[in-house]
Scaffold this motif. Structure first.
Motif, PDB file in Angstrom:
ATOM      1  N   VAL A  20     -27.286 -14.348 -28.883  1.00 57.27           N
ATOM      2  CA  VAL A  20     -26.299 -14.608 -29.925  1.00 57.27           C
ATOM      3  C   VAL A  20     -24.892 -14.338 -29.407  1.00 57.27           C
ATOM      4  O   VAL A  20     -23.975 -15.151 -29.595  1.00 57.27           O
ATOM      5  N   SER A  21     -24.697 -13.219 -28.717  1.00 58.16           N
ATOM      6  CA  SER A  21     -23.374 -12.864 -28.195  1.00 58.16           C
ATOM      7  C   SER A  21     -22.865 -13.900 -27.193  1.00 58.16           C
ATOM      8  O   SER A  21     -21.714 -14.336 -27.266  1.00 58.16           O
ATOM      9  N   VAL A  22     -23.709 -14.295 -26.260  1.00 58.70           N
ATOM     10  CA  VAL A  22     -23.303 -15.275 -25.250  1.00 58.70           C
ATOM     11  C   VAL A  22     -22.976 -16.609 -25.895  1.00 58.70           C
ATOM     12  O   VAL A  22     -21.978 -17.249 -25.546  1.00 58.70           O
ATOM     13  N   SER A  23     -23.785 -17.038 -26.859  1.00 56.69           N
ATOM     14  CA  SER A  23     -23.532 -18.340 -27.479  1.00 56.69           C
ATOM     15  C   SER A  23     -22.241 -18.337 -28.297  1.00 56.69           C
ATOM     16  O   SER A  23     -21.481 -19.306 -28.255  1.00 56.69           O
ATOM     17  N   VAL A  24     -21.979 -17.253 -29.004  1.00 52.03           N
ATOM     18  CA  VAL A  24     -20.738 -17.174 -29.786  1.00 52.03           C
ATOM     19  C   VAL A  24     -19.534 -17.138 -28.850  1.00 52.03           C
ATOM     20  O   VAL A  24     -18.533 -17.825 -29.083  1.00 52.03           O
ATOM     21  N   LEU A  25     -19.621 -16.362 -27.783  1.00 49.60           N
ATOM     22  CA  LEU A  25     -18.517 -16.284 -26.818  1.00 49.60           C
ATOM     23  C   LEU A  25     -18.280 -17.636 -26.148  1.00 49.60           C
ATOM     24  O   LEU A  25     -17.135 -18.084 -26.034  1.00 49.60           O
ATOM     25  N   ALA A  26     -19.357 -18.302 -25.730  1.00 51.43           N
ATOM     26  CA  ALA A  26     -19.216 -19.619 -25.101  1.00 51.43           C
ATOM     27  C   ALA A  26     -18.593 -20.607 -26.075  1.00 51.43           C
ATOM     28  O   ALA A  26     -17.699 -21.381 -25.708  1.00 51.43           O
ATOM     29  N   PHE A  27     -19.058 -20.590 -27.315  1.00 51.94           N
ATOM     30  CA  PHE A  27     -18.500 -21.491 -28.321  1.00 51.94           C
ATOM     31  C   PHE A  27     -17.017 -21.217 -28.524  1.00 51.94           C
ATOM     32  O   PHE A  27     -16.198 -22.133 -28.530  1.00 51.94           O
ATOM     33  N   TYR A  28     -16.656 -19.956 -28.668  1.00 60.85           N
ATOM     34  CA  TYR A  28     -15.254 -19.609 -28.890  1.00 60.85           C
ATOM     35  C   TYR A  28     -14.384 -20.047 -27.719  1.00 60.85           C
ATOM     36  O   TYR A  28     -13.342 -20.678 -27.912  1.00 60.85           O
ATOM     37  N   LEU A  29     -14.820 -19.737 -26.507  1.00 62.00           N
ATOM     38  CA  LEU A  29     -14.010 -20.050 -25.327  1.00 62.00           C
ATOM     39  C   LEU A  29     -13.915 -21.551 -25.058  1.00 62.00           C
ATOM     40  O   LEU A  29     -12.833 -22.078 -24.818  1.00 62.00           O
ATOM     41  N   LEU A  30     -15.052 -22.236 -25.085  1.00 66.69           N
ATOM     42  CA  LEU A  30     -15.046 -23.652 -24.719  1.00 66.69           C
ATOM     43  C   LEU A  30     -14.505 -24.558 -25.813  1.00 66.69           C
ATOM     44  O   LEU A  30     -13.935 -25.605 -25.522  1.00 66.69           O
ATOM     45  N   SER A  31     -14.669 -24.180 -27.064  1.00 63.42           N
ATOM     46  CA  SER A  31     -14.165 -25.054 -28.124  1.00 63.42           C
ATOM     47  C   SER A  31     -12.685 -24.831 -28.396  1.00 63.42           C
ATOM     48  O   SER A  31     -12.090 -25.568 -29.169  1.00 63.42           O
ATOM     49  N   ASN A  32     -12.096 -23.840 -27.761  1.00 61.42           N
ATOM     50  CA  ASN A  32     -10.665 -23.592 -27.930  1.00 61.42           C
ATOM     51  C   ASN A  32      -9.879 -23.822 -26.642  1.00 61.42           C
ATOM     52  O   ASN A  32      -8.801 -23.276 -26.462  1.00 61.42           O
ATOM     53  N   LEU A  33     -10.420 -24.648 -25.751  1.00 65.47           N
ATOM     54  CA  LEU A  33      -9.696 -24.970 -24.523  1.00 65.47           C
ATOM     55  C   LEU A  33      -8.478 -25.826 -24.836  1.00 65.47           C
ATOM     56  O   LEU A  33      -8.500 -26.632 -25.763  1.00 65.47           O
ATOM     57  N   GLY A  34      -7.460 -25.660 -24.049  1.00 63.24           N
ATOM     58  CA  GLY A  34      -6.278 -26.496 -24.216  1.00 63.24           C
ATOM     59  C   GLY A  34      -6.543 -27.913 -23.733  1.00 63.24           C
ATOM     60  O   GLY A  34      -7.476 -28.167 -22.967  1.00 63.24           O
ATOM     61  N   ALA A  35      -5.707 -28.849 -24.154  1.00 66.75           N
ATOM     62  CA  ALA A  35      -5.887 -30.253 -23.793  1.00 66.75           C
ATOM     63  C   ALA A  35      -5.784 -30.465 -22.286  1.00 66.75           C
ATOM     64  O   ALA A  35      -6.392 -31.382 -21.744  1.00 66.75           O
ATOM     65  N   ASP A  36      -5.011 -29.612 -21.597  1.00 65.36           N
ATOM     66  CA  ASP A  36      -4.869 -29.769 -20.152  1.00 65.36           C
ATOM     67  C   ASP A  36      -6.113 -29.301 -19.388  1.00 65.36           C
ATOM     68  O   ASP A  36      -6.359 -29.727 -18.275  1.00 65.36           O
ATOM     69  N   THR A  37      -6.927 -28.436 -19.982  1.00 68.35           N
ATOM     70  CA  THR A  37      -8.132 -27.921 -19.320  1.00 68.35           C
ATOM     71  C   THR A  37      -9.365 -28.721 -19.710  1.00 68.35           C
ATOM     72  O   THR A  37     -10.184 -29.052 -18.859  1.00 68.35           O
ATOM     73  N   ALA A  38      -9.515 -29.004 -20.987  1.00 67.61           N
ATOM     74  CA  ALA A  38     -10.704 -29.719 -21.469  1.00 67.61           C
ATOM     75  C   ALA A  38     -10.688 -31.153 -20.962  1.00 67.61           C
ATOM     76  O   ALA A  38      -9.640 -31.707 -20.661  1.00 67.61           O
ATOM     77  N   GLY A  39     -11.840 -31.729 -20.870  1.00 66.88           N
ATOM     78  CA  GLY A  39     -11.935 -33.119 -20.445  1.00 66.88           C
ATOM     79  C   GLY A  39     -13.270 -33.400 -19.796  1.00 66.88           C
ATOM     80  O   GLY A  39     -14.177 -32.571 -19.818  1.00 66.88           O
ATOM     81  N   ASN A  40     -13.391 -34.570 -19.222  1.00 64.30           N
ATOM     82  CA  ASN A  40     -14.667 -35.010 -18.678  1.00 64.30           C
ATOM     83  C   ASN A  40     -15.206 -34.108 -17.574  1.00 64.30           C
ATOM     84  O   ASN A  40     -16.391 -33.811 -17.542  1.00 64.30           O
ATOM     85  N   THR A  41     -14.360 -33.661 -16.657  1.00 68.69           N
ATOM     86  CA  THR A  41     -14.836 -32.830 -15.553  1.00 68.69           C
ATOM     87  C   THR A  41     -15.342 -31.492 -16.059  1.00 68.69           C
ATOM     88  O   THR A  41     -16.467 -31.079 -15.753  1.00 68.69           O
TER      89      THR A  41
END
Length: 165
Positions: A20-41
């Motif tokens: 549960v902790s890992v999934s919540v942390l991953a969700f928080y971190l990856l779903s709040n990436l900036g537009a310059d970081t997020a993307g196909n790669t």
């Protein structure tokens, strides 16, 4: 409750808490990436990491956890919270410019889409595009597999507790 049983359940509860902790942390971190970081790669790397994690978890559930009650507990946690959160995290790693899920504007939209896909409800208000279509199919199949394993563990637990004799 015997000492061995207490130790088994303690490790199971700790494992569930970790999931549960890992999934919540991953969700928080990856779903709040900036537009310059997020993307196909970044999204593709996250997607392959998720696939590896799912295969390892499936192997653990099927081969390493022998007690049906523990299997049922861990699969319930995975079914309800962990897997949809991790898939939503990967969707978030692709970004919000309609690259992955058309119509998703924020992390809660991705989480909603993930639960709708995982449970195979598919309302149709948000839909995947590009490589995320494959990811959405994988999420739906994962939902089927986890539900099947969950039912099998429940039947085994019931069968063991109601043996004729």
């Amino acid at each position: 409750m015997t000492t061995g049983m207490r130790e088994d359940w303690t490790s199971t509860v700790l494992a569930a808490s970790g999931l549960v902790s890992v999934s919540v942390l991953a969700f928080y971190l990856l779903s709040n990436l900036g537009a310059d970081t997020a993307g196909n790669t970044f999204g593709t790397v996250a997607m392959f990491g998720l696939c590896l994690w799912l295969v390892v978890q499936l192997w653990v559930y099927m081969t390493r956890i022998q007690t049906p009650r523990r299997q049922l507990f861990l699969m319930g946690i995975s079914f309800i919270q962990v897997v949809p959160f991790l898939f939503a995290a990967v969707y978030g790693a692709f970004g919000y410019a309609d690259i992955c899920v058309v119509g998703a504007k924020n992390p809660s939209d991705l989480l909603y889409f993930s639960y709708v896909t995982f449970t195979t409800v598919g309302f149709g208000d948000l839909h995947p595009v590009g490589v995320c279509r494959i990811l959405a199919v994988a999420e739906a199949v994962t939902g089927y597999i986890l539900l099947g394993l969950f039912v099998a563990a429940a039947v085994a637990m019931y069968g063991n507790s109601h043996k004729a004799g």
